[in-house]
Design an enzyme around this catalytic site. Structure first.
Site, PDB file in Angstrom:
ATOM      1  N   HIS A  36      24.576  28.064  -9.601  1.00  0.00           N
ATOM      2  CA  HIS A  36      25.871  28.680  -9.271  1.00  0.00           C
ATOM      3  C   HIS A  36      25.933  29.219  -7.847  1.00  0.00           C
ATOM      4  O   HIS A  36      26.869  28.955  -7.101  1.00  0.00           O
ATOM      5  CB  HIS A  36      26.187  29.820 -10.239  1.00  0.00           C
ATOM      6  CG  HIS A  36      26.065  29.448 -11.686  1.00  0.00           C
ATOM      7  ND1 HIS A  36      26.478  28.238 -12.179  1.00  0.00           N
ATOM      8  CD2 HIS A  36      25.575  30.128 -12.751  1.00  0.00           C
ATOM      9  CE1 HIS A  36      26.255  28.194 -13.485  1.00  0.00           C
ATOM     10  NE2 HIS A  36      25.695  29.331 -13.852  1.00  0.00           N
ATOM     11  N   GLU A  81      26.201  40.823 -13.261  1.00  0.00           N
ATOM     12  CA  GLU A  81      26.566  40.797 -14.681  1.00  0.00           C
ATOM     13  C   GLU A  81      26.178  42.120 -15.315  1.00  0.00           C
ATOM     14  O   GLU A  81      25.206  42.751 -14.879  1.00  0.00           O
ATOM     15  CB  GLU A  81      25.812  39.685 -15.396  1.00  0.00           C
ATOM     16  CG  GLU A  81      26.107  38.306 -14.877  1.00  0.00           C
ATOM     17  CD  GLU A  81      25.443  37.252 -15.752  1.00  0.00           C
ATOM     18  OE1 GLU A  81      26.057  36.871 -16.748  1.00  0.00           O
ATOM     19  OE2 GLU A  81      24.312  36.861 -15.455  1.00  0.00           O
ATOM     20  N   LYS A 127      35.907  27.190 -12.057  1.00  0.00           N
ATOM     21  CA  LYS A 127      36.729  28.413 -11.931  1.00  0.00           C
ATOM     22  C   LYS A 127      37.812  28.147 -10.885  1.00  0.00           C
ATOM     23  O   LYS A 127      37.519  27.614  -9.814  1.00  0.00           O
ATOM     24  CB  LYS A 127      35.852  29.607 -11.539  1.00  0.00           C
ATOM     25  CG  LYS A 127      34.855  29.978 -12.650  1.00  0.00           C
ATOM     26  CD  LYS A 127      34.063  31.218 -12.307  1.00  0.00           C
ATOM     27  CE  LYS A 127      32.908  31.408 -13.264  1.00  0.00           C
ATOM     28  NZ  LYS A 127      33.108  32.354 -14.333  1.00  0.00           N
ATOM     29  N   LYS A 142      23.325  22.697 -17.799  1.00  0.00           N
ATOM     30  CA  LYS A 142      22.064  23.272 -17.384  1.00  0.00           C
ATOM     31  C   LYS A 142      21.333  23.854 -18.594  1.00  0.00           C
ATOM     32  O   LYS A 142      21.983  24.088 -19.613  1.00  0.00           O
ATOM     33  CB  LYS A 142      22.298  24.341 -16.331  1.00  0.00           C
ATOM     34  CG  LYS A 142      23.130  25.521 -16.866  1.00  0.00           C
ATOM     35  CD  LYS A 142      23.331  26.540 -15.825  1.00  0.00           C
ATOM     36  CE  LYS A 142      22.091  27.378 -15.649  1.00  0.00           C
ATOM     37  NZ  LYS A 142      22.204  28.713 -16.201  1.00  0.00           N
TER      38      LYS A 142
HETATM   39  C1  BG6 Z   1      25.035  30.888 -17.070  1.00  0.00           C
HETATM   40  C2  BG6 Z   1      23.727  31.636 -17.123  1.00  0.00           C
HETATM   41  O1  BG6 Z   1      24.892  29.678 -16.388  1.00  0.00           O
HETATM   42  O2  BG6 Z   1      26.005  31.674 -16.410  1.00  0.00           O
HETATM   43  C3  BG6 Z   1      23.898  32.970 -17.814  1.00  0.00           C
HETATM   44  O3  BG6 Z   1      22.777  30.860 -17.816  1.00  0.00           O
HETATM   45  C4  BG6 Z   1      25.016  33.748 -17.178  1.00  0.00           C
HETATM   46  O4  BG6 Z   1      22.689  33.706 -17.772  1.00  0.00           O
HETATM   47  C5  BG6 Z   1      26.280  32.905 -17.065  1.00  0.00           C
HETATM   48  O5  BG6 Z   1      25.260  34.890 -17.981  1.00  0.00           O
HETATM   49  C6  BG6 Z   1      27.331  33.618 -16.232  1.00  0.00           C
HETATM   50  O6  BG6 Z   1      28.546  32.921 -16.305  1.00  0.00           O
HETATM   51  P1  BG6 Z   1      29.926  33.697 -16.127  1.00  0.00           P
HETATM   52  O7  BG6 Z   1      30.956  32.623 -16.034  1.00  0.00           O
HETATM   53  O8  BG6 Z   1      30.062  34.595 -17.304  1.00  0.00           O
HETATM   54  O9  BG6 Z   1      29.771  34.484 -14.848  1.00  0.00           O
END
Ligand code: BG6
Length: 486
Positions: free
Chosen positions: A237, A213, A179, A145
């Site tokens: 996601h 996050e 995951k 992406k």
């Molecule tokens: C990415 C996004 O796809 O996923 C980011 O572009 C985000 O902005 C990240 O921080 C989060 O991934 P994970 O696995 O750290 O939750």
């Protein structure tokens, strides 16, 4: 161990390569899944990058591997697999010819082309692969992406790649699908009769899917300010997680059956426009706040701009219009700079139909299944039970916990490792089909349009919190609250 393979990382010296792809390949090596003579061909933009590449790889491993994973002797042998080359992706000529010669030293082996580059040059990269006869039945292309900015641009990207690669050779990554707990979600749903029976509108009150996050822009201001949280996280996601929760059992655990079921869910998502978008969605943007006792800057300060309407937080209520999920709200939420880093799916069951314990026996909490994807991976089922500390008949919630790192001592999850190895072995069940991308955008685009037409600014929330109050109000309207981790 499988057959040796070659993986070419276009954008070999980029952030994604250093943070995710290289560590994933190192782990593959440590687990004997990078057979001797397999090559990691990393494309650099110039000689300087090429010269310092191996030392950057070493630094990246030290920085991005988990504690105890880095071993200098392993890293040294791993580095023997890594071949940095200089390539200007957009320019045909000598460099591309050298790439072709290098690859053709093993013309029969599986080749994975990982496009860790901006989508604007996916097309020219695939065109050159084709021009230099590097596309055959052994080759696959992995794309990251952002797959577009809306349905039209996503379609254009997919069209371009499709000119050179068959859909069966295109592996669109959504790293959430790699995951382990996400796959476990399917195992849980489709191998346990208790969930098979209790997985619909008759038993389930509502579902929450939340990815919070604590990080902010992480040096991606340009990309993020154009995209915003809906495009960055929800379109891919969160909708993928929603599909896995809501889909029917695939006929078989293979790519086409799983993808077909996911597409049906996406097609059944109730479209929203205008007033509905206003009623069912909340946009937020963080301002400076405290995270773990430290003052962190607001979005505009990180961006170094006086104004931006980009959302760094989204909460929304979605409905899936089919028999199984009729009238069950699915609440999706994601945001940057929130209180804790956590990705979680909460299945909230209905209350029991009749309360048999009367009097002073304590409140009944409905059953709840919490599938946590990160930071630690666990499954928790909350049941009502008798309080054994007293002889009185008192009821209290009790948790059944399955913590994967306790149960599986050697469990080390790495979504990228998993997905890269799947691409090598041509298993596309955890990758996204073009139709899924199209349907996801078809649902997202009208939301973005409605936001733009309403010209409404995002609600502000302090960094280090769970988002704007309007997000809590969204659930409160239905009598619910967010299940907040920690
Ligand atoms: C990415 C996004 O796809 O996923 C980011 O572009 C985000 O902005 C990240 O921080 C989060 O991934 P994970 O696995 O750290 O939750």
């Amino acid at each position: 161990m499988s057959e040796p393979f070659d993986i070419v990382i276009f954008g070999g010296a980029g952030d994604l390569a250093y943070r995710k792809i290289i560590p994933a390949l190192y782990r593959s090596y440590c687990e004997d899944k990078l057979p001797a003579s397999s090559r990691v061909i990393a494309c650099c933009r110039n000689e300087d990058e090429q010269l310092s590449y191996l030392s950057h790889v070493d630094e990246a491993l030290q920085e991005h591997l988990a504690e105890g994973e880095y071993h200098s002797d392993h890293a040294m042998i791993f580095a023997e697999h890594v071949h940095p080359v200089v390539l200007d992706i957009a320019e045909s000529g000598e460099r591309w010819q050298s790439m072709a010669d290098l690859l053709n030293t093993y013309s029969q082996r599986v080749r994975v082309y990982y496009l860790a580059i901006p989508p604007a040059i996916f097309g020219v990269c695939c065109q050159h692969l084709s021009q230099y006869n590097l596309v055959d039945e052994h080759s696959r292309v992995v794309v990251e992406k952002p797959l577009g900015y809306n349905a039209a641009t996503a379609n254009a990207i997919n069209e371009e790649i499709a000119r050179y690669f068959d859909e069966s050779a295109i592996y669109r990554i959504d790293h959430y699908l790699g995951k382990e707990t996400v796959q476990n979600l399917m195992a849980l749903r489709f191998t346990n009769v208790i969930f098979e029976q209790l997985w619909d509108a008759k038993s389930i009150d509502h579902v929450q899917i939340s990815i919070s996050e604590t990080v902010g822009l992480e040096g991606r201001a340009g990309f993020y300010n154009e995209a915003g949280a809906l495009r960055d996280m929800v379109q891919n996601h969160l909708l993928q997680l929603l599909c896995l929760v809501a889909m029917e059992s695939p006929h078989k655990m293979n790519a086409s059956s799983i993808r077909a079921e996911k597409v049906k869910v996406l097609e059944s998502l109730r479209p929203m426009s205008g007033e509905e978008v206003k009623r069912h969605t909340v946009r937020g943007q963080y301002v400076a706040g405290n995270h773990k006792g430290k003052l962190v800057p607001g979005y505009l300060e990180e961006l170094d701009q006086a104004h931006s309407s980009t959302e760094t937080f989204v909460a929304l209520r979605a409905y899936i219009d089919n028999w199984r999920w009729a009238r069950v709200p699915f609440y999706l939420r994601t945001g940057k700079r929130m209180k804790h880093r956590c990705a979680e799916i909460v299945i909230q069951y209905k209350e029991v139909s009749h309360r048999v314990y009367g009097g002073d026996t304590g409140a009944l909490a409905p059953n709840r299944l919490v599938i946590r994807l990160q930071p630690e991976e666990s499954i928790q089922l909350t049941l009502m039970a008798k309080d054994l500390d007293t002889l009185d008949m008192r009821l209290q919630p009790a948790n059944l916990n399955l913590n994967f790192s306790d149960t599986y001592k050697h469990f080390k999850s790495d979504a990228y490792k998993r997905l890269i190895l799947d691409a090598v072995s041509a298993n596309s069940s955890l990758f996204i089909h073009r139709d899924e991308v199209a349907h996801a955008w078809a649902w997202i685009d009208p939301i973005i349009d409605a936001w733009q037409n309403a010209a409404q600014e995002p609600h502000l929330y302090r960094a280090g919190t769970w988002g704007p109050v309007e997000s809590d109000e969204l659930l409160a309207e239905d009598g619910f609250t967010w299940f907040n981790a920690g």
